[in-house]
Design a protein around this motif. Structure first.
Motif, PDB file in Angstrom:
ATOM      1  N   MET A 225      41.334  54.828  50.337  1.00 28.61           N
ATOM      2  CA  MET A 225      40.900  54.203  49.090  1.00 28.61           C
ATOM      3  C   MET A 225      40.023  55.169  48.298  1.00 28.61           C
ATOM      4  N   PRO A 226      40.344  55.391  47.010  1.00 30.62           N
ATOM      5  CA  PRO A 226      39.505  56.299  46.204  1.00 30.62           C
ATOM      6  C   PRO A 226      38.123  55.701  45.985  1.00 30.62           C
ATOM      7  N   ALA A 227      37.134  56.552  45.788  1.00 32.98           N
ATOM      8  CA  ALA A 227      35.784  56.067  45.503  1.00 32.98           C
ATOM      9  C   ALA A 227      35.798  55.292  44.192  1.00 32.98           C
ATOM     10  N   LEU A 228      35.159  54.137  44.186  1.00 36.34           N
ATOM     11  CA  LEU A 228      35.138  53.308  42.988  1.00 36.34           C
ATOM     12  C   LEU A 228      33.983  53.709  42.075  1.00 36.34           C
ATOM     13  N   HIS A 229      34.249  53.647  40.789  1.00 40.50           N
ATOM     14  CA  HIS A 229      33.251  54.035  39.794  1.00 40.50           C
ATOM     15  C   HIS A 229      32.636  52.853  39.064  1.00 40.50           C
ATOM     16  N   ALA A 230      33.279  51.676  39.154  1.00 38.60           N
ATOM     17  CA  ALA A 230      32.781  50.526  38.396  1.00 38.60           C
ATOM     18  C   ALA A 230      33.017  49.231  39.156  1.00 38.60           C
ATOM     19  N   LEU A 231      32.088  48.299  38.957  1.00 42.97           N
ATOM     20  CA  LEU A 231      32.181  46.960  39.515  1.00 42.97           C
ATOM     21  C   LEU A 231      32.037  45.962  38.382  1.00 42.97           C
ATOM     22  N   LEU A 232      33.053  45.136  38.198  1.00 40.87           N
ATOM     23  CA  LEU A 232      33.064  44.101  37.169  1.00 40.87           C
ATOM     24  C   LEU A 232      33.015  42.742  37.850  1.00 40.87           C
ATOM     25  N   LEU A 233      32.133  41.862  37.364  1.00 39.86           N
ATOM     26  CA  LEU A 233      31.985  40.553  37.987  1.00 39.86           C
ATOM     27  C   LEU A 233      31.998  39.440  36.961  1.00 39.86           C
ATOM     28  N   ASP A 234      32.578  38.325  37.356  1.00 38.71           N
ATOM     29  CA  ASP A 234      32.516  37.110  36.569  1.00 38.71           C
ATOM     30  C   ASP A 234      31.076  36.590  36.559  1.00 38.71           C
ATOM     31  N   PHE A 235      30.741  35.756  35.591  1.00 35.76           N
ATOM     32  CA  PHE A 235      29.394  35.174  35.538  1.00 35.76           C
ATOM     33  C   PHE A 235      29.416  33.723  35.999  1.00 35.76           C
ATOM     34  N   ASP A 236      29.901  32.807  35.144  1.00 40.97           N
ATOM     35  CA  ASP A 236      29.938  31.395  35.497  1.00 40.97           C
ATOM     36  C   ASP A 236      30.854  31.173  36.698  1.00 40.97           C
ATOM     37  N   GLY A 237      30.300  30.579  37.750  1.00 38.26           N
ATOM     38  CA  GLY A 237      31.095  30.291  38.931  1.00 38.26           C
ATOM     39  C   GLY A 237      30.962  31.315  40.033  1.00 38.26           C
ATOM     40  N   LEU A 238      30.378  32.469  39.707  1.00 33.46           N
ATOM     41  CA  LEU A 238      30.149  33.499  40.724  1.00 33.46           C
ATOM     42  C   LEU A 238      28.673  33.896  40.772  1.00 33.46           C
ATOM     43  N   LEU A 239      28.151  34.344  39.657  1.00 37.48           N
ATOM     44  CA  LEU A 239      26.743  34.750  39.602  1.00 37.48           C
ATOM     45  C   LEU A 239      25.825  33.628  39.125  1.00 37.48           C
ATOM     46  N   ALA A 240      26.424  32.563  38.635  1.00 42.77           N
ATOM     47  CA  ALA A 240      25.623  31.435  38.145  1.00 42.77           C
ATOM     48  C   ALA A 240      26.426  30.146  38.234  1.00 42.77           C
ATOM     49  N   ASP A 241      25.705  29.040  38.355  1.00 42.74           N
ATOM     50  CA  ASP A 241      26.312  27.713  38.261  1.00 42.74           C
ATOM     51  C   ASP A 241      26.109  27.212  36.836  1.00 42.74           C
ATOM     52  N   TYR A 242      27.170  26.698  36.248  1.00 43.97           N
ATOM     53  CA  TYR A 242      27.104  26.224  34.856  1.00 43.97           C
ATOM     54  C   TYR A 242      27.592  24.787  34.792  1.00 43.97           C
ATOM     55  N   ASP A 243      26.794  23.918  34.148  1.00 45.08           N
ATOM     56  CA  ASP A 243      27.112  22.503  33.992  1.00 45.08           C
ATOM     57  C   ASP A 243      27.402  22.237  32.520  1.00 45.08           C
ATOM     58  N   HIS A 244      28.697  22.154  32.181  1.00 41.33           N
ATOM     59  CA  HIS A 244      29.072  21.988  30.778  1.00 41.33           C
ATOM     60  C   HIS A 244      28.606  20.638  30.232  1.00 41.33           C
ATOM     61  N   ARG A 245      28.612  19.615  31.064  1.00 40.80           N
ATOM     62  CA  ARG A 245      28.157  18.307  30.600  1.00 40.80           C
ATOM     63  C   ARG A 245      26.676  18.344  30.227  1.00 40.80           C
ATOM     64  N   ARG A 246      25.890  19.060  31.013  1.00 42.78           N
ATOM     65  CA  ARG A 246      24.466  19.183  30.677  1.00 42.78           C
ATOM     66  C   ARG A 246      24.283  19.981  29.389  1.00 42.78           C
ATOM     67  N   PHE A 247      25.101  21.017  29.211  1.00 41.42           N
ATOM     68  CA  PHE A 247      25.044  21.793  27.970  1.00 41.42           C
ATOM     69  C   PHE A 247      25.290  20.895  26.764  1.00 41.42           C
ATOM     70  N   LEU A 248      26.344  20.082  26.832  1.00 41.40           N
ATOM     71  CA  LEU A 248      26.664  19.190  25.714  1.00 41.40           C
ATOM     72  C   LEU A 248      25.539  18.184  25.481  1.00 41.40           C
ATOM     73  N   GLN A 249      24.956  17.662  26.561  1.00 44.37           N
ATOM     74  CA  GLN A 249      23.869  16.697  26.438  1.00 44.37           C
ATOM     75  C   GLN A 249      22.654  17.329  25.766  1.00 44.37           C
ATOM     76  N   GLN A 250      22.291  18.526  26.201  1.00 43.22           N
ATOM     77  CA  GLN A 250      21.136  19.220  25.620  1.00 43.22           C
ATOM     78  C   GLN A 250      21.376  19.539  24.150  1.00 43.22           C
TER      79      GLN A 250
END
Length: 198
Positions: A1-26
């Protein structure tokens, strides 16, 4: 495997929990509306999708919502609501500090311009690449290619991690290494497999 130069990550659902219903309420409380009215307005004419694609900037989206709801929604209202509905997963975020320094780390998210500053504030040491800036959303393979271009990295030298397999499939189609992770344990295991942790 070649050495990797970059790491890309999702945010909502991986690095954070997101509650869309709470967003709409706020957000509804900020403009004396209801969550259902806001949800309908965001979905009508695909306003939310157009914002995520970068076809509508923050000011244009707010104006469209204000016209439909006869209110005075401000960017600060959106920011507060999004922050209130988002809880970073500290154990996952902490792993990013252990990635080898020569590897570029970035967040690749399908979010519009109004939400990107909130994510950046929560992850101040990370590069945030939003679909609104790239002009294309995951899982379109061109979204991952655009992210790699922004990082100055060949797709074959990048790893993408998401909790949704359809987004992983899009990354693989673009030539990136890609896999799913759902919590700190699976993310740690994946980063170790690709020799990215110091």
């Amino acid at each position: 495997m070649p050495a990797l130069h970059a790491l890309l990550l999702d945010f909502d659902g991986l690095l954070a929990d997101y509650d869309h219903r709470r967003f709409l309420q706020q957000l509804a409380e900020a403009v004396a509306s209801t969550p259902a009215q806001l949800d309908t307005a965001l979905r009508s004419e695909s306003l939310e999708l157009a914002h995520a694609r970068g076809e509508l900037n923050g000011e244009q989206l707010l104006q469209a919502l204000n016209d439909r709801l006869d209110c005075n929604l401000q960017a600060s209202d959106w920011h507060r609501a999004r922050a209130a509905a988002t809880v970073p997963r500290r154990d996952c975020v902490a792993l990013l500090d252990r990635v080898h320094r020569e590897v570029s780390v970035a967040i690749l998210t399908n979010n519009g311009a109004l939400t990107l500053p909130v994510i950046q504030q929560m992850l101040p040491n990370q590069t945030v690449l939003g679909s609104a800036v790239l002009g294309i959303r995951k899982p379109d393979p061109d979204a991952y290619r655009a992210a790699c271009t922004a990082l100055g990295c060949e797709p074959a030298r990048a790893l993408f991690v998401d909790h949704l397999f359809r987004n992983v499939q899009g990354a693989r189609a673009a030539g990136l290494h890609a896999d799913t992770a759902y919590h700190a344990q699976s993310l740690r295991r994946l980063l170790r497999r690709f020799h990215l942790l110091a």
